[in-house]
Design a protein around this motif. Sequence first.
Motif, PDB file in Angstrom:
ATOM      1  N   GLN A 206       0.873  -1.182   0.000  1.00  0.00           N
ATOM      2  CA  GLN A 206       0.000   0.000   0.000  1.00  0.00           C
ATOM      3  C   GLN A 206       0.902   1.222   0.000  1.00  0.00           C
ATOM      4  N   GLY A 207       1.021   1.869  -1.169  1.00  0.00           N
ATOM      5  CA  GLY A 207       1.927   3.003  -1.266  1.00  0.00           C
ATOM      6  C   GLY A 207       3.355   2.581  -0.981  1.00  0.00           C
ATOM      7  N   ARG A 208       3.979   3.236   0.010  1.00  0.00           N
ATOM      8  CA  ARG A 208       5.355   2.924   0.384  1.00  0.00           C
ATOM      9  C   ARG A 208       5.450   1.843   1.451  1.00  0.00           C
ATOM     10  N   THR A 209       4.305   1.281   1.814  1.00  0.00           N
ATOM     11  CA  THR A 209       4.258   0.310   2.902  1.00  0.00           C
ATOM     12  C   THR A 209       4.146  -1.112   2.357  1.00  0.00           C
ATOM     13  N   GLU A 210       4.884  -2.019   2.966  1.00  0.00           N
ATOM     14  CA  GLU A 210       4.768  -3.443   2.644  1.00  0.00           C
ATOM     15  C   GLU A 210       4.510  -4.226   3.928  1.00  0.00           C
ATOM     16  N   LEU A 211       3.518  -5.122   3.866  1.00  0.00           N
ATOM     17  CA  LEU A 211       3.199  -5.980   4.991  1.00  0.00           C
ATOM     18  C   LEU A 211       3.244  -7.420   4.512  1.00  0.00           C
ATOM     19  N   ILE A 227      -6.001 -11.371   6.656  1.00  0.00           N
ATOM     20  CA  ILE A 227      -4.669 -11.918   6.392  1.00  0.00           C
ATOM     21  C   ILE A 227      -4.063 -12.328   7.724  1.00  0.00           C
ATOM     22  N   ASP A 228      -3.819 -13.623   7.866  1.00  0.00           N
ATOM     23  CA  ASP A 228      -3.264 -14.138   9.109  1.00  0.00           C
ATOM     24  C   ASP A 228      -1.790 -13.793   9.225  1.00  0.00           C
ATOM     25  N   GLY A 229      -1.360 -13.552  10.469  1.00  0.00           N
ATOM     26  CA  GLY A 229       0.028 -13.257  10.736  1.00  0.00           C
ATOM     27  C   GLY A 229       0.775 -14.467  11.253  1.00  0.00           C
ATOM     28  N   PRO A 230       1.932 -14.219  11.829  1.00  0.00           N
ATOM     29  CA  PRO A 230       2.398 -12.899  12.249  1.00  0.00           C
ATOM     30  C   PRO A 230       2.671 -11.970  11.063  1.00  0.00           C
ATOM     31  N   ILE A 231       2.261 -10.696  11.228  1.00  0.00           N
ATOM     32  CA  ILE A 231       2.435  -9.695  10.183  1.00  0.00           C
ATOM     33  C   ILE A 231       3.725  -8.919  10.442  1.00  0.00           C
ATOM     34  N   LYS A 232       4.548  -8.797   9.413  1.00  0.00           N
ATOM     35  CA  LYS A 232       5.732  -7.944   9.464  1.00  0.00           C
ATOM     36  C   LYS A 232       5.471  -6.709   8.609  1.00  0.00           C
ATOM     37  N   PHE A 233       5.912  -5.571   9.105  1.00  0.00           N
ATOM     38  CA  PHE A 233       5.533  -4.279   8.536  1.00  0.00           C
ATOM     39  C   PHE A 233       6.788  -3.472   8.226  1.00  0.00           C
ATOM     40  N   THR A 234       6.867  -2.871   7.033  1.00  0.00           N
ATOM     41  CA  THR A 234       7.945  -1.925   6.724  1.00  0.00           C
ATOM     42  C   THR A 234       7.362  -0.788   5.896  1.00  0.00           C
ATOM     43  N   ARG A 235       7.843   0.440   6.127  1.00  0.00           N
ATOM     44  CA  ARG A 235       7.447   1.601   5.337  1.00  0.00           C
ATOM     45  C   ARG A 235       8.697   2.358   4.924  1.00  0.00           C
ATOM     46  N   ARG A 236       8.887   2.504   3.622  1.00  0.00           N
ATOM     47  CA  ARG A 236      10.071   3.171   3.107  1.00  0.00           C
ATOM     48  C   ARG A 236      10.006   4.676   3.378  1.00  0.00           C
ATOM     49  N   THR A 239      13.844   9.687   5.387  1.00  0.00           N
ATOM     50  CA  THR A 239      14.196  10.347   6.643  1.00  0.00           C
ATOM     51  C   THR A 239      13.908   9.500   7.874  1.00  0.00           C
ATOM     52  N   ASP A 240      12.774   8.793   7.894  1.00  0.00           N
ATOM     53  CA  ASP A 240      12.387   8.073   9.114  1.00  0.00           C
ATOM     54  C   ASP A 240      11.574   6.828   8.773  1.00  0.00           C
ATOM     55  N   PRO A 241      12.194   5.774   8.246  1.00  0.00           N
ATOM     56  CA  PRO A 241      11.454   4.559   7.900  1.00  0.00           C
ATOM     57  C   PRO A 241      10.860   3.890   9.141  1.00  0.00           C
ATOM     58  N   LEU A 242       9.791   3.137   8.902  1.00  0.00           N
ATOM     59  CA  LEU A 242       9.090   2.440   9.982  1.00  0.00           C
ATOM     60  C   LEU A 242       9.202   0.933   9.794  1.00  0.00           C
ATOM     61  N   THR A 243       9.254   0.225  10.890  1.00  0.00           N
ATOM     62  CA  THR A 243       9.070  -1.220  10.895  1.00  0.00           C
ATOM     63  C   THR A 243       8.043  -1.538  11.969  1.00  0.00           C
ATOM     64  N   GLY A 244       7.493  -2.745  11.925  1.00  0.00           N
ATOM     65  CA  GLY A 244       6.506  -3.084  12.937  1.00  0.00           C
ATOM     66  C   GLY A 244       5.941  -4.467  12.766  1.00  0.00           C
ATOM     67  N   GLN A 245       4.873  -4.723  13.504  1.00  0.00           N
ATOM     68  CA  GLN A 245       4.264  -6.050  13.507  1.00  0.00           C
ATOM     69  C   GLN A 245       2.825  -5.961  14.018  1.00  0.00           C
ATOM     70  N   SER A 246       2.050  -7.001  13.728  1.00  0.00           N
ATOM     71  CA  SER A 246       0.712  -7.161  14.294  1.00  0.00           C
ATOM     72  C   SER A 246       0.320  -8.622  14.171  1.00  0.00           C
TER      73      SER A 246
END
Length: 366
Positions: A206-211, A227-236, A239-246
């Motif tokens: 979704q845009g700059r985000t990949e899950l 969508i079953d997880g575990p979900i890994k999250f990254t956003r390009r 300046t300040d990239p994001l990572t995460g989970q759900s």
Amino acid sequence: MPRTRLTVTVLLTALLAVTGAVPGGRAQQADPSPPAQAVPAGTAPQPSPPDTGPEVGPDVAPDVAPEASAEQSSLTLVRRSEKDGKDRRIVIVKTGTDDTTGVFALCQPLPDDPEGAPTLAVFSETGAGGVQITIDKNVIRVPLAVVTQNAPKDGQDGSDGRVEASAGSGRFLEREEVPPDTTDRLTRCEVQATPRPAPDTVIVTQGRTELRGQKLLYDSADGVARIDGPIKFTRRSDTDPLTGQSDRIEVSVDDEKTTLVGNVVFNSAGGRISRAARVEYDDTRNVARLYGTAAQPAESVQGGDTLRAGVIVYDLDRNEVYAMKAEGGTITGEFTDSDPAPGSPAPTNPAPVSPGPVSPALPARP
């Protein structure tokens, strides 16, 4: 050499509207056809120019929904929302044009199936582009998708159905592999789909985000893709990239919302850590709304500053958060102007930021 299978040269939407069955119960593998034509069954296939679009690698996902080229096989589910009466579409595309990397098979109702039986389709693709499923703002890439399309309702153009997608493969069966007494629709159509759910194999862009998750299930009963997880999250970000989970992702087709659900954590490169029970996520607007519960309040921490609220609005581009008090909830925070001096105690009791039934959005210092 693989043996010849029954093929027809028609646009998929035309195929799905055809009544009757495939002789002998065999699946149809649709040869590509120009999108402006529907060629009657039995017409000789016409050559199509090769696709010259950009290649999509395993770690490169498109920022926009794909369009099926003349060589690709596609199918569209149409959901008519009960909320606003609008039609929303779920598009499934087999990106590969070489049948050595996957199969597309269409299994229409057989003569002894009950009236109104659905059409089944199997998409598999081991190439880099995989099978692409477009739902709202999300482009989802998987190796295997099994689609059930319901019979259209009276007066409706297209119809809704069900999608099951994960890692795995599909193949055509030889006649001798089909048990004479089988009742399985796909087997009777001489097609086999073998799902193998595994982490990081359902890739959502979704845009700059990949899950990344491991299994997708969409059902017309409620219009939600899970969508079953575990979900890994990254956003390009430069300046300040994001990572995460759900724990999982839910995409509501009717509401056009993507929600990360269960133990959501965002980590920014700038040091902000945010947690919530669920997060409504919209990369196209650069915003995430974090929702807390009594057991798991929404919280965002950076350095010595901590913000807790019923709802936290996260500006993804600016790495800033704003608090909104949910009905019956509170907003609390712990804020420091600088790191405490050695030996000085850290704050322990959060101070209420705003009393009263409703509070305006309050910025937390970045």
